[in-house]
Motif scaffolding. Structure first.
Motif, PDB file in Angstrom:
ATOM      1  N   PHE A 125       0.832  -1.203   0.000  1.00 60.25           N
ATOM      2  CA  PHE A 125       0.000   0.000   0.000  1.00 60.25           C
ATOM      3  C   PHE A 125       0.868   1.254   0.000  1.00 60.25           C
ATOM      4  CE2 PHE A 125      -1.467   3.366   2.883  1.00 60.25           C
ATOM      5  CZ  PHE A 125      -2.595   3.822   2.213  1.00 60.25           C
ATOM      6  N   TYR A 126       1.853   1.281   0.902  1.00 63.78           N
ATOM      7  CA  TYR A 126       2.694   2.473   1.046  1.00 63.78           C
ATOM      8  C   TYR A 126       3.543   2.707  -0.210  1.00 63.78           C
ATOM      9  CZ  TYR A 126       5.637   5.921   3.370  1.00 63.78           C
ATOM     10  OH  TYR A 126       6.283   7.077   3.712  1.00 63.78           O
ATOM     11  N   ASP A 127       3.916   1.630  -0.876  1.00 60.93           N
ATOM     12  CA  ASP A 127       4.716   1.724  -2.099  1.00 60.93           C
ATOM     13  C   ASP A 127       3.850   2.004  -3.327  1.00 60.93           C
ATOM     14  OD1 ASP A 127       7.286   1.622  -3.318  1.00 60.93           O
ATOM     15  OD2 ASP A 127       6.789  -0.360  -4.136  1.00 60.93           O
ATOM     16  N   LYS A 128       2.538   2.185  -3.118  1.00 67.50           N
ATOM     17  CA  LYS A 128       1.581   2.489  -4.190  1.00 67.50           C
ATOM     18  C   LYS A 128       1.566   1.412  -5.266  1.00 67.50           C
ATOM     19  CE  LYS A 128       1.898   7.497  -3.501  1.00 67.50           C
ATOM     20  NZ  LYS A 128       2.063   8.839  -4.115  1.00 67.50           N
ATOM     21  N   ALA A 129       1.495   0.144  -4.782  1.00 61.84           N
ATOM     22  CA  ALA A 129       1.465  -0.975  -5.729  1.00 61.84           C
ATOM     23  C   ALA A 129       0.256  -0.897  -6.651  1.00 61.84           C
ATOM     24  CB  ALA A 129       1.450  -2.295  -4.948  1.00 61.84           C
ATOM     25  N   ASP A 130      -0.832  -0.346  -6.153  1.00 59.36           N
ATOM     26  CA  ASP A 130      -2.048  -0.240  -6.956  1.00 59.36           C
ATOM     27  C   ASP A 130      -1.910   0.776  -8.076  1.00 59.36           C
ATOM     28  OD1 ASP A 130      -1.899   1.315  -4.508  1.00 59.36           O
ATOM     29  OD2 ASP A 130      -3.779   2.243  -5.110  1.00 59.36           O
ATOM     30  N   ARG A 131      -0.912   1.626  -8.010  1.00 60.18           N
ATOM     31  CA  ARG A 131      -0.666   2.596  -9.074  1.00 60.18           C
ATOM     32  C   ARG A 131       0.396   2.109 -10.052  1.00 60.18           C
ATOM     33  NH1 ARG A 131      -2.167   7.786  -7.503  1.00 60.18           N
ATOM     34  NH2 ARG A 131      -1.677   8.344  -9.672  1.00 60.18           N
ATOM     35  N   LYS A 132       0.932   0.902  -9.790  1.00 57.24           N
ATOM     36  CA  LYS A 132       2.017   0.382 -10.613  1.00 57.24           C
ATOM     37  C   LYS A 132       1.650  -0.940 -11.280  1.00 57.24           C
ATOM     38  CE  LYS A 132       5.389   2.476  -7.473  1.00 57.24           C
ATOM     39  NZ  LYS A 132       6.525   2.225  -6.544  1.00 57.24           N
ATOM     40  N   GLY A 133       0.350  -1.158 -11.478  1.00 58.92           N
ATOM     41  CA  GLY A 133      -0.098  -2.362 -12.151  1.00 58.92           C
ATOM     42  C   GLY A 133      -0.214  -3.578 -11.255  1.00 58.92           C
ATOM     43  N   SER A 134       0.004  -3.420  -9.943  1.00 59.71           N
ATOM     44  CA  SER A 134      -0.121  -4.520  -9.002  1.00 59.71           C
ATOM     45  C   SER A 134      -1.306  -4.236  -8.072  1.00 59.71           C
ATOM     46  CB  SER A 134       1.179  -4.701  -8.217  1.00 59.71           C
ATOM     47  OG  SER A 134       1.090  -5.834  -7.375  1.00 59.71           O
ATOM     48  N   THR A 135      -1.308  -4.806  -6.877  1.00 58.89           N
ATOM     49  CA  THR A 135      -2.400  -4.560  -5.937  1.00 58.89           C
ATOM     50  C   THR A 135      -1.933  -4.851  -4.518  1.00 58.89           C
ATOM     51  OG1 THR A 135      -4.735  -5.032  -5.469  1.00 58.89           O
ATOM     52  CG2 THR A 135      -3.329  -6.912  -6.004  1.00 58.89           C
ATOM     53  N   PHE A 136      -2.748  -4.521  -3.573  1.00 63.59           N
ATOM     54  CA  PHE A 136      -2.543  -4.912  -2.180  1.00 63.59           C
ATOM     55  C   PHE A 136      -3.884  -5.386  -1.634  1.00 63.59           C
ATOM     56  CE2 PHE A 136      -3.849  -0.496  -1.974  1.00 63.59           C
ATOM     57  CZ  PHE A 136      -4.724  -0.456  -0.906  1.00 63.59           C
ATOM     58  N   TYR A 137      -3.846  -6.215  -0.593  1.00 61.71           N
ATOM     59  CA  TYR A 137      -5.070  -6.762  -0.023  1.00 61.71           C
ATOM     60  C   TYR A 137      -5.331  -6.149   1.355  1.00 61.71           C
ATOM     61  CZ  TYR A 137      -4.678 -10.138  -3.783  1.00 61.71           C
ATOM     62  OH  TYR A 137      -4.583 -10.716  -5.026  1.00 61.71           O
ATOM     63  N   HIS A 138      -6.605  -6.014   1.682  1.00 59.38           N
ATOM     64  CA  HIS A 138      -6.981  -5.410   2.957  1.00 59.38           C
ATOM     65  C   HIS A 138      -8.206  -6.106   3.527  1.00 59.38           C
ATOM     66  CE1 HIS A 138      -9.121  -3.233  -0.274  1.00 59.38           C
ATOM     67  NE2 HIS A 138     -10.120  -3.179   0.596  1.00 59.38           N
ATOM     68  N   ILE A 139      -8.421  -5.910   4.833  1.00 65.45           N
ATOM     69  CA  ILE A 139      -9.575  -6.481   5.528  1.00 65.45           C
ATOM     70  C   ILE A 139     -10.757  -5.534   5.359  1.00 65.45           C
ATOM     71  CG2 ILE A 139     -10.472  -7.336   7.725  1.00 65.45           C
ATOM     72  CD1 ILE A 139      -8.106  -8.912   6.696  1.00 65.45           C
ATOM     73  N   MET A 140     -11.839  -6.044   4.807  1.00 68.92           N
ATOM     74  CA  MET A 140     -12.988  -5.181   4.510  1.00 68.92           C
ATOM     75  C   MET A 140     -13.613  -4.594   5.762  1.00 68.92           C
ATOM     76  SD  MET A 140     -13.281  -4.806   1.318  1.00 68.92           S
ATOM     77  CE  MET A 140     -14.864  -3.975   1.379  1.00 68.92           C
ATOM     78  N   GLU A 141     -13.643  -5.365   6.865  1.00 64.09           N
ATOM     79  CA  GLU A 141     -14.332  -4.900   8.073  1.00 64.09           C
ATOM     80  C   GLU A 141     -13.750  -3.595   8.601  1.00 64.09           C
ATOM     81  OE1 GLU A 141     -15.814  -6.781  12.298  1.00 64.09           O
ATOM     82  OE2 GLU A 141     -13.737  -7.119  11.685  1.00 64.09           O
ATOM     83  N   GLY A 142     -12.436  -3.422   8.471  1.00 67.78           N
ATOM     84  CA  GLY A 142     -11.819  -2.222   9.018  1.00 67.78           C
ATOM     85  C   GLY A 142     -11.470  -1.175   7.990  1.00 67.78           C
ATOM     86  N   THR A 143     -12.092  -1.253   6.807  1.00 70.10           N
ATOM     87  CA  THR A 143     -11.744  -0.365   5.698  1.00 70.10           C
ATOM     88  C   THR A 143     -12.898   0.574   5.362  1.00 70.10           C
ATOM     89  OG1 THR A 143     -10.182  -1.923   4.722  1.00 70.10           O
ATOM     90  CG2 THR A 143     -11.169  -0.316   3.233  1.00 70.10           C
ATOM     91  N   VAL A 144     -12.573   1.841   5.125  1.00 69.54           N
ATOM     92  CA  VAL A 144     -13.556   2.808   4.619  1.00 69.54           C
ATOM     93  C   VAL A 144     -12.889   3.594   3.489  1.00 69.54           C
ATOM     94  CG1 VAL A 144     -14.805   3.038   6.791  1.00 69.54           C
ATOM     95  CG2 VAL A 144     -12.876   4.540   6.340  1.00 69.54           C
ATOM     96  N   GLU A 145     -13.701   4.020   2.541  1.00 69.05           N
ATOM     97  CA  GLU A 145     -13.182   4.780   1.416  1.00 69.05           C
ATOM     98  C   GLU A 145     -14.033   6.016   1.177  1.00 69.05           C
ATOM     99  OE1 GLU A 145     -11.069   1.647  -1.571  1.00 69.05           O
ATOM    100  OE2 GLU A 145     -13.266   1.527  -1.508  1.00 69.05           O
ATOM    101  N   ASN A 146     -13.381   7.068   0.698  1.00 69.69           N
ATOM    102  CA  ASN A 146     -14.070   8.316   0.337  1.00 69.69           C
ATOM    103  C   ASN A 146     -14.959   8.802   1.480  1.00 69.69           C
ATOM    104  OD1 ASN A 146     -14.617  10.418  -1.487  1.00 69.69           O
ATOM    105  ND2 ASN A 146     -16.498   9.412  -2.177  1.00 69.69           N
ATOM    106  N   THR A 147     -14.389   8.903   2.664  1.00 76.88           N
ATOM    107  CA  THR A 147     -15.154   9.209   3.879  1.00 76.88           C
ATOM    108  C   THR A 147     -14.543  10.406   4.608  1.00 76.88           C
ATOM    109  OG1 THR A 147     -15.684   6.858   4.101  1.00 76.88           O
ATOM    110  CG2 THR A 147     -16.040   8.248   6.032  1.00 76.88           C
ATOM    111  N   LYS A 148     -15.403  11.305   5.086  1.00 78.44           N
ATOM    112  CA  LYS A 148     -14.946  12.529   5.753  1.00 78.44           C
ATOM    113  C   LYS A 148     -14.756  12.349   7.250  1.00 78.44           C
ATOM    114  CE  LYS A 148     -17.145  15.598   2.378  1.00 78.44           C
ATOM    115  NZ  LYS A 148     -18.124  16.692   2.171  1.00 78.44           N
ATOM    116  N   GLN A 149     -15.589  11.523   7.878  1.00 74.51           N
ATOM    117  CA  GLN A 149     -15.462  11.229   9.300  1.00 74.51           C
ATOM    118  C   GLN A 149     -16.154   9.904   9.563  1.00 74.51           C
ATOM    119  OE1 GLN A 149     -17.646  14.017   8.517  1.00 74.51           O
ATOM    120  NE2 GLN A 149     -19.362  12.593   8.601  1.00 74.51           N
TER     121      GLN A 149
END
Length: 303
Positions: A125-149
């Motif tokens: 994630f920190y190396d921006k693998a998703d911007r370099k044609g690869s990906t990273f995996y995450h746990i959905m339960e603790g993930t939020v996207e496009n959120t202000k608070q």
């Protein structure tokens, strides 16, 4: 009249000792402010991603993080997550999902993404693998996207070390993030019962048997014998109910006040309060005009 069948079974199964669940909150990440640059601008200085290391304490049953955002580099916000979680979940009461909605967080003004990852994937994630044609995996339960608070609850990941990846999804606008992380732990404490306590429980059970048979004066007598050996909250509640039924309203109120004080100090208070209210409700079904019953239910409801 419905008896304390479940409670009595609990007492018999655990004859010789009592079991109590002790719950505590632990502040894993103290409130902190993190500034993330926009994605494009981070190429010229600063960063658009970072992460927090989460070392979960032993016996974690669930944990929370809360955050709020401000555009630009200023705008630190007071989250008070540790204080709010401690007030809601400390002690031995049940953890309810509805309690989450009562945790307040300041409104944010810019969106971020937060990803719950393990060690390997937080590096990707920190190396921006998703911007370099690869990906990273995450746990959905603790993930939020496009959120202000948000206040985020994690129930499934309870052990070891994890990481919260913070990302500014904007390409141009910088954002300030106020974030805090708190865990809840539970520990079962087993205490050996004294001979006096076991004797009190036996007298208490005998008293309830007399109550079921309609022998309310004998119920009160056995409860008094129990109290002489060791004072138990549920025994006093039984005595108070018998006093209500025979018309001793003032004495019953005093007995219930003592019962409430004892129940709050003894194991499983929430469960016992629920059973006490059930028995009062059953008494009201038999006699809807039972004097003092509604007032005592209100007092219990305040606890």
């Amino acid at each position: 009249m419905k008896k304390f069948s479940t409670l009595m079974l609990f007492l018999l199964v655990y004859s010789g000792f009592t079991q109590e669940v002790k719950r505590e909150s632990h502040q894993i990440i103290e409130p902190r402010s993190i500034y993330l640059n926009g994605g494009m601008r981070s190429n010229f200085g600063g960063k658009s991603r970072t992460y927090l290391k989460i070392d979960l304490p032993p016996n974690t049953v669930q944990w929370y993080y809360s955050f709020s955002t401000s555009k630009g580099k200023s705008g630190v916000k007071n989250l008070n997550l540790a204080l709010q979680v401690s007030s809601l979940f400390s002690g031995s009461g049940a953890i309810t999902s509805t309690a989450l909605s009562s945790i307040k967080v300041p409104s944010g003004s810019g969106s971020i993404d937060v990803y719950l990852c393990d060690r390997e994937n937080i590096d990707l994630f920190y190396d921006k693998a998703d911007r370099k044609g690869s990906t990273f995996y995450h746990i959905m339960e603790g993930t939020v996207e496009n959120t202000k608070q948000a206040v985020v609850q994690i129930n499934d990941v309870k052990t070891n070390t994890w990481y919260l990846g913070l990302k500014n999804p904007s390409s141009l606008d910088g954002i300030n993030i106020s974030i805090e992380v708190v865990a809840i732990t539970e520990k079962v404490i087993i205490e050996t019962k004294s001979q006096e306590q076991e004797k009190a429980e036996l007298y208490g059970n005998l008293g309830w048997a007399q109550f079921e048979n309609g022998n309310y004066l004998k119920c009160i007598a056995y409860c008094d014998k129990a109290n002489a050996a060791y004072k138990l909250g549920w025994v006093n509640a039984n005595k108070g109910l018998a006093q209500l039924i025979i018309g001793q309203e003032d004495m019953a109120t005093e007995t219930y006040i003592n019962a409430i004080s004892l129940i709050k100090k003894q194991p499983n208070p929430d469960y016992i309060f629920k059973e006490v209210v059930k028995d009062i409700d059953n008494a009201l079904k038999v006699n809807p005009e039972l004097k003092g019953a509604q007032e005592i239910k209100k007092i219990i409801g305040w606890q």
